[in-house]
Motif scaffolding. Structure first.
Motif, mmCIF file in Angstrom:
data_model
loop_
_atom_site.group_PDB
_atom_site.id
_atom_site.type_symbol
_atom_site.label_atom_id
_atom_site.label_comp_id
_atom_site.label_asym_id
_atom_site.label_seq_id
_atom_site.Cartn_x
_atom_site.Cartn_y
_atom_site.Cartn_z
ATOM 1 N N SER A 25 1.042 -1.209 -0.179
ATOM 2 C CA SER A 25 0.152 0.017 0.101
ATOM 3 C C SER A 25 0.821 1.347 -0.181
ATOM 4 C CB SER A 25 -0.892 -0.029 1.057
ATOM 5 O OG SER A 25 -1.452 1.385 1.251
ATOM 6 N N SER A 26 0.787 1.875 -1.125
ATOM 7 C CA SER A 26 1.454 3.218 -1.093
ATOM 8 C C SER A 26 0.807 4.268 -0.230
ATOM 9 C CB SER A 26 1.745 3.698 -2.692
ATOM 10 O OG SER A 26 0.470 3.894 -2.992
ATOM 11 N N THR A 27 -0.445 3.948 -0.308
ATOM 12 C CA THR A 27 -1.591 5.093 0.672
ATOM 13 C C THR A 27 -0.660 4.818 2.182
ATOM 14 O OG1 THR A 27 -3.245 4.825 -0.954
ATOM 15 C CG2 THR A 27 -3.561 5.620 1.473
ATOM 16 N N ALA A 28 -0.585 3.718 2.384
ATOM 17 C CA ALA A 28 -0.348 3.466 3.778
ATOM 18 C C ALA A 28 1.171 4.233 4.120
ATOM 19 C CB ALA A 28 -0.435 2.103 4.402
ATOM 20 N N LEU A 29 2.052 3.815 3.394
ATOM 21 C CA LEU A 29 3.292 4.537 3.548
ATOM 22 C C LEU A 29 3.356 6.036 3.470
ATOM 23 C CD1 LEU A 29 6.250 3.275 4.166
ATOM 24 C CD2 LEU A 29 6.748 3.916 1.860
ATOM 25 N N THR A 30 2.444 6.622 2.564
ATOM 26 C CA THR A 30 2.421 7.891 2.247
ATOM 27 C C THR A 30 1.889 8.584 3.518
ATOM 28 O OG1 THR A 30 2.139 7.594 -0.079
ATOM 29 C CG2 THR A 30 1.814 9.866 0.901
ATOM 30 N N VAL A 31 0.649 8.038 4.106
ATOM 31 C CA VAL A 31 0.093 8.233 5.139
ATOM 32 C C VAL A 31 1.080 8.497 6.551
ATOM 33 C CG1 VAL A 31 -1.742 8.165 6.958
ATOM 34 C CG2 VAL A 31 -2.109 7.941 4.412
ATOM 35 N N MET A 32 1.788 7.313 6.435
ATOM 36 C CA MET A 32 2.789 7.132 7.577
ATOM 37 C C MET A 32 3.926 7.956 7.587
ATOM 38 S SD MET A 32 5.088 3.849 8.526
ATOM 39 C CE MET A 32 3.640 2.739 8.309
ATOM 40 N N ALA A 33 4.446 8.552 6.242
ATOM 41 C CA ALA A 33 5.461 9.647 6.109
ATOM 42 C C ALA A 33 4.788 11.136 6.427
ATOM 43 C CB ALA A 33 5.780 9.650 4.656
ATOM 44 N N VAL A 34 3.539 11.187 6.297
ATOM 45 C CA VAL A 34 2.799 12.560 6.617
ATOM 46 C C VAL A 34 3.066 12.620 8.233
ATOM 47 C CG1 VAL A 34 0.738 13.825 6.747
ATOM 48 C CG2 VAL A 34 1.494 12.813 4.637
ATOM 49 N N SER A 35 2.765 11.337 8.802
ATOM 50 C CA SER A 35 2.661 11.381 10.315
ATOM 51 C C SER A 35 4.050 11.606 10.901
ATOM 52 C CB SER A 35 1.850 10.063 10.860
ATOM 53 O OG SER A 35 0.837 9.758 10.211
ATOM 54 N N PHE A 36 5.144 10.774 10.231
ATOM 55 C CA PHE A 36 6.237 11.162 10.901
ATOM 56 C C PHE A 36 6.634 12.726 10.644
ATOM 57 C CE2 PHE A 36 8.006 6.653 10.232
ATOM 58 C CZ PHE A 36 7.266 6.169 11.118
ATOM 59 N N VAL A 37 6.414 13.240 9.589
ATOM 60 C CA VAL A 37 6.864 14.645 9.426
ATOM 61 C C VAL A 37 6.115 15.563 10.436
ATOM 62 C CG1 VAL A 37 6.934 16.540 7.702
ATOM 63 C CG2 VAL A 37 7.527 14.272 7.135
ATOM 64 N N ASP A 38 4.694 15.119 10.555
ATOM 65 C CA ASP A 38 3.995 16.030 11.462
ATOM 66 C C ASP A 38 4.464 15.845 12.835
ATOM 67 O OD1 ASP A 38 1.871 17.652 12.013
ATOM 68 O OD2 ASP A 38 0.747 16.206 12.901
ATOM 69 N N ALA A 39 4.944 14.792 13.104
ATOM 70 C CA ALA A 39 5.509 14.792 14.608
ATOM 71 C C ALA A 39 7.032 15.092 14.597
ATOM 72 C CB ALA A 39 5.271 13.079 14.929
ATOM 73 N N GLN A 40 7.521 15.468 13.845
ATOM 74 C CA GLN A 40 8.813 16.020 13.478
ATOM 75 C C GLN A 40 9.852 14.902 13.747
ATOM 76 O OE1 GLN A 40 9.103 19.232 16.319
ATOM 77 N NE2 GLN A 40 8.395 20.734 14.886
ATOM 78 N N LEU A 41 9.483 13.676 13.469
ATOM 79 C CA LEU A 41 10.255 12.548 13.311
ATOM 80 C C LEU A 41 11.219 12.450 12.300
ATOM 81 C CD1 LEU A 41 8.056 9.928 15.041
ATOM 82 C CD2 LEU A 41 9.960 11.122 16.226
ATOM 83 N N LEU A 42 10.687 13.018 10.992
ATOM 84 C CA LEU A 42 11.338 12.889 9.772
ATOM 85 C C LEU A 42 11.548 14.469 9.208
ATOM 86 C CD1 LEU A 42 12.400 10.637 7.775
ATOM 87 C CD2 LEU A 42 9.975 10.530 6.894
#
Length: 304
Positions: free
Chosen positions: A59-76
């Motif tokens: 799922s590219s959607t799952a990974l993209t949403v995960m990336a958005v979450s990581f960036v939002d949490a300032q982890l990435l």
């Protein structure tokens, strides 16, 4: 009766994809998140980790949403997440390649193997079995969809719609975008388009236009996830949209030659559609990779 078969096939298609994704995500566990954080230290690492992780998660959607979450949490840093998104587009093509295999005869055995493994295997083995069950359900759903769609070909309204659509590629892109946004999956949309092309409902060029649109529609979930997020997270979602929209603009004028090339490569129409999905994502991501520094600056200006 055919309408029930069609709806059941669609439900099983989405359900099978959910089981496949859920089983693989649980099997990978917390280690996947830690690996993603380490593997996005550089854009090149992010590119390959995005490809591999999406192939595993299905799922590219799952990974993209995960990336958005990581960036939002300032982890990435959002700059590194962009490479992750490029890689995820490539990894997402594995599902459609699997769906192009004629596995009708062994689908029941895949489902039985997955169900037995989920019931009797301990620990992480049962989650891997769950993903196998999901894969079997995916193949079974395509059989049901094909059976449910067959009687529809005789309906005057359907025939009129398909004649009206013809080789209007722009309409195909719009239809693919809407269908993918509704299903929250470009892979599910591609699977349906593969059946339509195989049964002669769509010409290959029009099927390719549907596939291009499906890549735009799959951005919808990540955009929703980013609406209430930080500016950096919104940049990641916007990059995902722009990547696929610009990719469609580049590919759309060459739909005819691409269809001819795929025909020369051979294989069933389903395989040709799957190959088109792979080529679109592979080429657009490789073309965009050298432009990441420029894209970073532009996104910061667009969403300061």
């Amino acid at each position: 009766m055919y309408l029930f078969t069609l709806v059941l096939g669609l439900v099983l298609l989405l359900g099978g994809m959910h089981l496949l994704r859920q089983g693989l995500q649980t099997f990978a566990g917390h280690g996947l998140r830690q690996a993603l954080l380490w593997m996005t230290e550089t854009p090149w690492k992010g590119f390959w980790s995005g490809s591999i992780s999406t192939a595993l998660l299905q799922s590219s959607t799952a990974l993209t949403v995960m990336a958005v979450s990581f960036v939002d949490a300032q982890l990435l840093p959002f700059e590194n997440a962009l490479a992750l998104v490029l890689g995820s587009n490539i990894g997402s093509t594995l599902t459609t390649q699997l769906l192009a295999f004629p596995l009708d005869q062994i689908t029941p055995y895949i489902m039985i193997l997955g169900a037995l493994g989920y019931l009797f295997l301990p620990n992480r083995g049962r989650f891997l079995s769950l993903s196998i069950l999901g894969l079997g359900i995916l193949f079974f759903s395509l059989t049901l969809l094909q059976a449910g769609m067959a009687p529809l070909a005789d309906l005057p309204s359907i025939q009129h719609f398909l004649r009206q659509l013809g080789d209007n590629h722009l309409q195909g892109v719009v239809a693919g975008t809407i269908l993918s946004a509704l299903l929250h999956s470009s892979s599910a949309t591609t699977g349906i388009v593969m059946l339509l092309a195989e049964d002669g409902w769509l010409t290959l060029p029009t099927a390719l236009a549907f596939i291009f649109g499906a890549n735009i529609g799959t951005c919808f979930t990540a955009v929703l996830a980013a609406l209430a997020s930080s500016r950096a997270a919104q940049r990641v979602a916007l990059f995902h949209v722009l990547l696929n929209v610009l990719g469609v603009l580049v590919f759309l004028p060459f739909v005819g030659p691409l269809a001819n090339g795929l025909t020369l490569m051979g294989g069933s129409l389903s395989r040709q559609v799957a190959n088109a999905h792979t080529l679109f994502n592979l080429i657009s991501s490789l073309l965009a990779f050298p432009l990441l520094p420029w894209a970073t600056r532009v996104l910061k200006k667009m969403l300061p």
